[in-house]
Design a protein around this motif. Structure first.
Motif, PDB file in Angstrom:
ATOM      1  N   PHE A  91     123.947  85.573 -36.384  1.00  0.00           N
ATOM      2  CA  PHE A  91     124.839  84.550 -36.062  1.00  0.00           C
ATOM      3  C   PHE A  91     124.532  83.960 -34.698  1.00  0.00           C
ATOM      4  O   PHE A  91     125.126  82.818 -34.438  1.00  0.00           O
ATOM      5  CB  PHE A  91     126.260  85.202 -36.069  1.00  0.00           C
ATOM      6  CG  PHE A  91     126.955  85.327 -37.375  1.00  0.00           C
ATOM      7  CD1 PHE A  91     127.066  84.100 -38.144  1.00  0.00           C
ATOM      8  CD2 PHE A  91     126.883  86.491 -38.024  1.00  0.00           C
ATOM      9  CE1 PHE A  91     127.844  84.367 -39.296  1.00  0.00           C
ATOM     10  CE2 PHE A  91     127.607  86.681 -39.223  1.00  0.00           C
ATOM     11  CZ  PHE A  91     128.356  85.480 -39.895  1.00  0.00           C
ATOM     12  N   CYS A  92     123.580  84.513 -34.175  1.00  0.00           N
ATOM     13  CA  CYS A  92     123.122  83.896 -32.707  1.00  0.00           C
ATOM     14  C   CYS A  92     122.507  82.536 -32.979  1.00  0.00           C
ATOM     15  O   CYS A  92     122.748  81.716 -32.109  1.00  0.00           O
ATOM     16  CB  CYS A  92     122.079  84.701 -32.198  1.00  0.00           C
ATOM     17  SG  CYS A  92     122.707  86.213 -31.568  1.00  0.00           S
ATOM     18  N   PHE A 117     130.727  75.506 -32.549  1.00  0.00           N
ATOM     19  CA  PHE A 117     130.303  76.696 -32.950  1.00  0.00           C
ATOM     20  C   PHE A 117     130.868  77.430 -34.199  1.00  0.00           C
ATOM     21  O   PHE A 117     129.997  77.901 -34.922  1.00  0.00           O
ATOM     22  CB  PHE A 117     130.589  77.720 -31.668  1.00  0.00           C
ATOM     23  CG  PHE A 117     130.357  79.156 -32.152  1.00  0.00           C
ATOM     24  CD1 PHE A 117     129.143  79.665 -31.921  1.00  0.00           C
ATOM     25  CD2 PHE A 117     131.494  80.294 -32.412  1.00  0.00           C
ATOM     26  CE1 PHE A 117     128.729  80.969 -32.242  1.00  0.00           C
ATOM     27  CE2 PHE A 117     130.993  81.376 -32.541  1.00  0.00           C
ATOM     28  CZ  PHE A 117     129.846  81.849 -32.886  1.00  0.00           C
ATOM     29  N   TYR A 118     132.182  77.134 -34.467  1.00  0.00           N
ATOM     30  CA  TYR A 118     132.871  77.430 -35.419  1.00  0.00           C
ATOM     31  C   TYR A 118     132.376  76.772 -36.797  1.00  0.00           C
ATOM     32  O   TYR A 118     131.959  77.365 -37.852  1.00  0.00           O
ATOM     33  CB  TYR A 118     134.342  77.299 -35.521  1.00  0.00           C
ATOM     34  CG  TYR A 118     134.932  77.905 -34.423  1.00  0.00           C
ATOM     35  CD1 TYR A 118     134.633  79.292 -34.234  1.00  0.00           C
ATOM     36  CD2 TYR A 118     136.131  77.638 -33.797  1.00  0.00           C
ATOM     37  CE1 TYR A 118     135.314  80.084 -33.167  1.00  0.00           C
ATOM     38  CE2 TYR A 118     137.075  78.411 -32.996  1.00  0.00           C
ATOM     39  CZ  TYR A 118     136.434  79.448 -32.616  1.00  0.00           C
ATOM     40  OH  TYR A 118     136.835  80.454 -31.694  1.00  0.00           O
ATOM     41  N   PHE A 123     126.598  89.439 -29.213  1.00  0.00           N
ATOM     42  CA  PHE A 123     126.443  88.775 -30.587  1.00  0.00           C
ATOM     43  C   PHE A 123     125.437  89.736 -31.451  1.00  0.00           C
ATOM     44  O   PHE A 123     125.224  89.872 -32.381  1.00  0.00           O
ATOM     45  CB  PHE A 123     125.653  87.438 -30.239  1.00  0.00           C
ATOM     46  CG  PHE A 123     126.779  86.421 -30.199  1.00  0.00           C
ATOM     47  CD1 PHE A 123     127.338  85.837 -31.108  1.00  0.00           C
ATOM     48  CD2 PHE A 123     127.236  85.858 -28.950  1.00  0.00           C
ATOM     49  CE1 PHE A 123     128.289  84.902 -31.126  1.00  0.00           C
ATOM     50  CE2 PHE A 123     127.955  84.912 -29.005  1.00  0.00           C
ATOM     51  CZ  PHE A 123     128.688  84.353 -29.994  1.00  0.00           C
ATOM     52  N   SER A 148     129.160  75.736 -37.082  1.00  0.00           N
ATOM     53  CA  SER A 148     127.847  76.234 -37.274  1.00  0.00           C
ATOM     54  C   SER A 148     127.862  77.653 -37.868  1.00  0.00           C
ATOM     55  O   SER A 148     127.151  77.800 -38.847  1.00  0.00           O
ATOM     56  CB  SER A 148     127.251  76.476 -35.964  1.00  0.00           C
ATOM     57  OG  SER A 148     127.112  75.260 -35.138  1.00  0.00           O
ATOM     58  N   VAL A 149     128.916  78.553 -37.441  1.00  0.00           N
ATOM     59  CA  VAL A 149     129.010  79.587 -38.248  1.00  0.00           C
ATOM     60  C   VAL A 149     129.287  79.576 -39.853  1.00  0.00           C
ATOM     61  O   VAL A 149     128.818  80.105 -40.494  1.00  0.00           O
ATOM     62  CB  VAL A 149     129.981  80.695 -37.512  1.00  0.00           C
ATOM     63  CG1 VAL A 149     130.453  81.682 -38.423  1.00  0.00           C
ATOM     64  CG2 VAL A 149     129.759  80.920 -36.122  1.00  0.00           C
ATOM     65  N   ALA A 191     123.790  80.269 -34.729  1.00  0.00           N
ATOM     66  CA  ALA A 191     125.127  79.382 -34.723  1.00  0.00           C
ATOM     67  C   ALA A 191     125.198  79.084 -33.295  1.00  0.00           C
ATOM     68  O   ALA A 191     126.056  78.085 -32.669  1.00  0.00           O
ATOM     69  CB  ALA A 191     126.362  80.063 -35.133  1.00  0.00           C
ATOM     70  N   TRP A 237     126.370  78.319 -41.536  1.00  0.00           N
ATOM     71  CA  TRP A 237     125.276  79.376 -41.643  1.00  0.00           C
ATOM     72  C   TRP A 237     125.790  80.330 -42.661  1.00  0.00           C
ATOM     73  O   TRP A 237     125.026  80.994 -43.546  1.00  0.00           O
ATOM     74  CB  TRP A 237     125.179  80.124 -40.228  1.00  0.00           C
ATOM     75  CG  TRP A 237     124.365  81.382 -40.200  1.00  0.00           C
ATOM     76  CD1 TRP A 237     124.563  82.586 -40.262  1.00  0.00           C
ATOM     77  CD2 TRP A 237     122.907  81.103 -40.230  1.00  0.00           C
ATOM     78  NE1 TRP A 237     123.349  83.112 -40.489  1.00  0.00           N
ATOM     79  CE2 TRP A 237     122.312  82.449 -40.620  1.00  0.00           C
ATOM     80  CE3 TRP A 237     122.000  80.145 -40.240  1.00  0.00           C
ATOM     81  CZ2 TRP A 237     120.963  82.393 -40.417  1.00  0.00           C
ATOM     82  CZ3 TRP A 237     120.710  80.411 -40.351  1.00  0.00           C
ATOM     83  CH2 TRP A 237     120.269  81.445 -40.256  1.00  0.00           C
ATOM     84  N   CYS A 238     127.100  80.567 -42.547  1.00  0.00           N
ATOM     85  CA  CYS A 238     127.635  81.718 -43.681  1.00  0.00           C
ATOM     86  C   CYS A 238     127.419  81.017 -45.245  1.00  0.00           C
ATOM     87  O   CYS A 238     127.137  81.831 -46.062  1.00  0.00           O
ATOM     88  CB  CYS A 238     128.913  82.169 -43.322  1.00  0.00           C
ATOM     89  SG  CYS A 238     129.509  82.882 -42.144  1.00  0.00           S
TER      90      CYS A 238
END
Length: 81
Positions: free
Chosen positions: A26-27, A67-68, A18, A70-71, A29, A74-75
């Motif tokens: 992205f960490c 996780f997905y 990462f 969260s990404v 996430a 975040w994006c």
């Protein structure tokens, strides 16, 4: 406890890729994914008294989806501000 130490070391090693991303933030996430893993472990320990192969497979899929999501969150947050 040696088992805990090994788990921590393996966890840190898996985070290394990462930091090679263009945006290492992205960490962040990973935090909800790790909290989900910990929560699932305690939930399964209470509900069925352990952790079976089916629980392992389901946990992997649930943690991956968290996780997905969260990404994506975040994006979206990065593009809005």
């Amino acid at each position: 406890n040696v088992r805990t130490l090994i788990s921590v070391i393996v966890g840190l090693v898996t985070l290394i890729p990462f930091f090679f991303l263009k945006d290492a933030s992205f960490c962040f996430a990973m935090i909800p994914a790790m909290l989900t893993a910990i929560g699932l472990r305690f939930f399964l320990k209470i509900k069925i008294g352990g952790y079976t192969g089916d629980c392992c497979g389901a946990s992997v899929l649930i943690i991956e989806q968290v996780f997905y999501l969260s990404v994506l969150i975040w994006c979206r947050h990065q593009f809005l501000f």
